[in-house]
Scaffold this active site. Structure first.
Site, PDB file in Angstrom:
ATOM      1  N   HIS B  38       0.823  -1.206   0.000  1.00 35.74           N
ATOM      2  CA  HIS B  38       0.000   0.000   0.000  1.00 35.74           C
ATOM      3  C   HIS B  38       0.861   1.262   0.000  1.00 35.74           C
ATOM      4  CE1 HIS B  38      -3.626  -2.375   0.693  1.00 35.74           C
ATOM      5  NE2 HIS B  38      -4.312  -1.273   0.480  1.00 35.74           N
ATOM      6  N   LYS B 103      -9.838  -8.720   7.979  1.00 34.72           N
ATOM      7  CA  LYS B 103     -10.477  -9.073   9.242  1.00 34.72           C
ATOM      8  C   LYS B 103     -10.288  -7.905  10.193  1.00 34.72           C
ATOM      9  CE  LYS B 103      -6.436 -11.335  11.320  1.00 34.72           C
ATOM     10  NZ  LYS B 103      -6.033 -10.672  12.566  1.00 34.72           N
TER      11      LYS B 103
END
Lengths: 279, 183
Positions: B38, B103
């Site tokens: 990222h 998650k």
């Protein structure tokens, strides 16, 4: 003085790394099955069903249970009357980690803290040594995942806060962590010692079997009290709600300074991957 | 709670019908990216360069798989904790990203970005890495190979089992801890 060839240590460590990452310990499986029997919510039961299927698949295929094969953490007890020959014990453990993580196709998750460059072989292992009487060498290994480790905390309470302060901190920490550390988690708690030592004994607590009972009845009762309080949070498997927020709470308590009440809460994910061997 | 089978690239219509708690079986290509990848994607955007995959309708999976053993396309491949990518997700949603898979909780900023840009956050079962790898039929590194497990992979998935955690209407599946009654 008993002698252990260094290669025996390397091979034992490599085998432990692979086994712990691919075979769910029997005490953890039993807890999953118990939780499955107690949960009434469909989502909680579905998560547990998937985790049991995952464990069967990992055992049969030798795929790791989780892609996060952890940092390799060891607690090592060296007997006074035993020594490793042909090499250095710390280096042998690291060599075993290199071998196990390579041969087992385990993910290497150790990196430089700032550049984030991966060390490439899963080392260095985090190793805690202790000297004990006898002529045995005991190696306990844990694959410690990052997601649950990130939810762990150390705090220095004031002695006046006592047990109520400890309980409040632990409950709030697990509540705040919510779904992040892969609940149902195992909570290792270190009370006492110094700032650093509390964290070490919190982690060491996680090496216990889930189905054991603390030999000190007072501590055993406190473990049960915290376990009930944490399960009352209702976070449940993967945070989807349910009765099982934790699989167990394990406390280690040691003397501390007159002025201090150190508290460490080490959160471990549901798979609680650990292994031990005595050479 | 409904059950859907969806294909990538995802459309606004695909996302709009989803509600927190729905089960989705995802098919097509998804892209793995976690912390380090990222950061590099942001550097490319800052430099005005093209990204290694098309964000339009894309789904990003927060995963760093274990190495593929012989005979399998990938090793264990379960989700990592998503909040670490919260810094980056709003910008990617504003550029066309439709879904993220991970998650754990998302920030208010990510939830707002999903409402504004019609995005969805899916949960996959954490710690079920071996099981989830069964739904990944192909995996190819397409960028940042030097990042090892953190490289960006194009993953072809078949009926990848997901749960809608945050929908684009402000719905959320995660329960609030009952702090009032605990202990």
């Amino acid at each position: 003085m008993r002698e252990i060839p260094v290669q025996d240590v390397i091979d034992a460590v490599a085998a432990m790394c692979i086994k712990a990452n691919t075979e769910l310990p029997d005490d953890v499986r039993a807890k999953f099955e118990q939780a499955m029997a107690e949960e009434t919510s469909a989502s909680a039961r579905e998560v547990l069903r998937q985790l049991l299927e995952n464990a069967d698949l990992a055992r049969d295929t030798k795929l790791p249970l989780c892609q996060d094969c952890g940092l390799a953490v060891f607690f090592v007890e060296v007997g006074d009357d035993v020594r490793v020959v042909g090499g250095n014990l710390r280096e042998a453990i690291n060599e075993g980690v290199r071998k196990g993580y390579a041969d087992g196709f385990l993910r290497k998750s150790s990196c430089h803290p700032l550049t984030r460059a991966n060390t490439g072989d899963g080392t260095p292992a985090i190793i805690h040594f202790d000297m004990v009487p006898g002529d045995k060498l005991k190696l306990v290994y844990m694959a410690k995942g990052g997601g649950s480790e990130n939810m762990s905390r150390v705090t220095m309470l004031s002695p006046a806060q006592g047990w109520e302060g400890i309980k409040k901190f632990v409950v709030e920490r697990v509540a705040e962590a919510g779904p992040n550390p892969c609940p149902p988690t195992v909570i290792g708690i270190g009370i006492g010692g110094t700032f650093d030592h509390s964290a070490k004994i919190a982690k060491q607590s996680l090496m216990r079997r889930l189905d054991d009972t603390h030999p000190d009845p007072d501590i055993a009762a406190r473990e049960k009290e915290l376990e009930d309080a944490l399960n009352d949070l209702g976070i449940g498997p993967m945070g989807l709600g349910g009765k099982t927020t934790v699989l167990g709470v394990k406390i280690t308590m040691e003397p501390c300074h007159l002025a201090s009440l150190p508290l460490a809460v080490n959160v471990q994910c549901h798979s609680q991957r650990h292994e031990e061997v005595v050479l | 709670m409904a059950e859907y089978t969806l294909n990538t690239p995802l459309t606004d219509a695909d996302v709009e019908k989803l509600k927190a708690g729905d089960v989705v079986f995802l098919n097509g290509t998804i892209y793995s990216a976690r912390d380090a990848a990222h950061k590099k994607l942001m550097e490319l955007l800052d430099a005005g360069k093209e990204l290694p995959f098309d964000l339009k309708g894309a789904a990003i999976y927060y995963v760093g798989p274990s190495p593929a053993p012989p005979g399998r396309p990938i090793g264990a491949a379960g989700p990592t904790t998503s909040y670490r990518m919260d810094t980056y997700a709003p910008r990617l949603h504003s550029l066309g990203l439709k879904a993220t898979i991970g998650k754990g909780k998302r920030s208010d900023e990510v939830k707002a970005a999903m409402r504004e840009h019609t995005g969805v956050y899916f949960g996959a079962t954490g710690g079920a890495g071996a099981l989830l790898s069964n739904s990944i039929v192909e995996s190819t590194v397409i960028a940042f190979e030097e990042l090892g497990p953190e490289a960006i992979r194009a993953m072809k998935v078949k009926d990848f089992p997901l749960l809608v955690i945050n929908d684009c209407h402000g719905g959320e599946l995660y329960v609030k801890p009952r702090l009032d009654t605990a202990g």
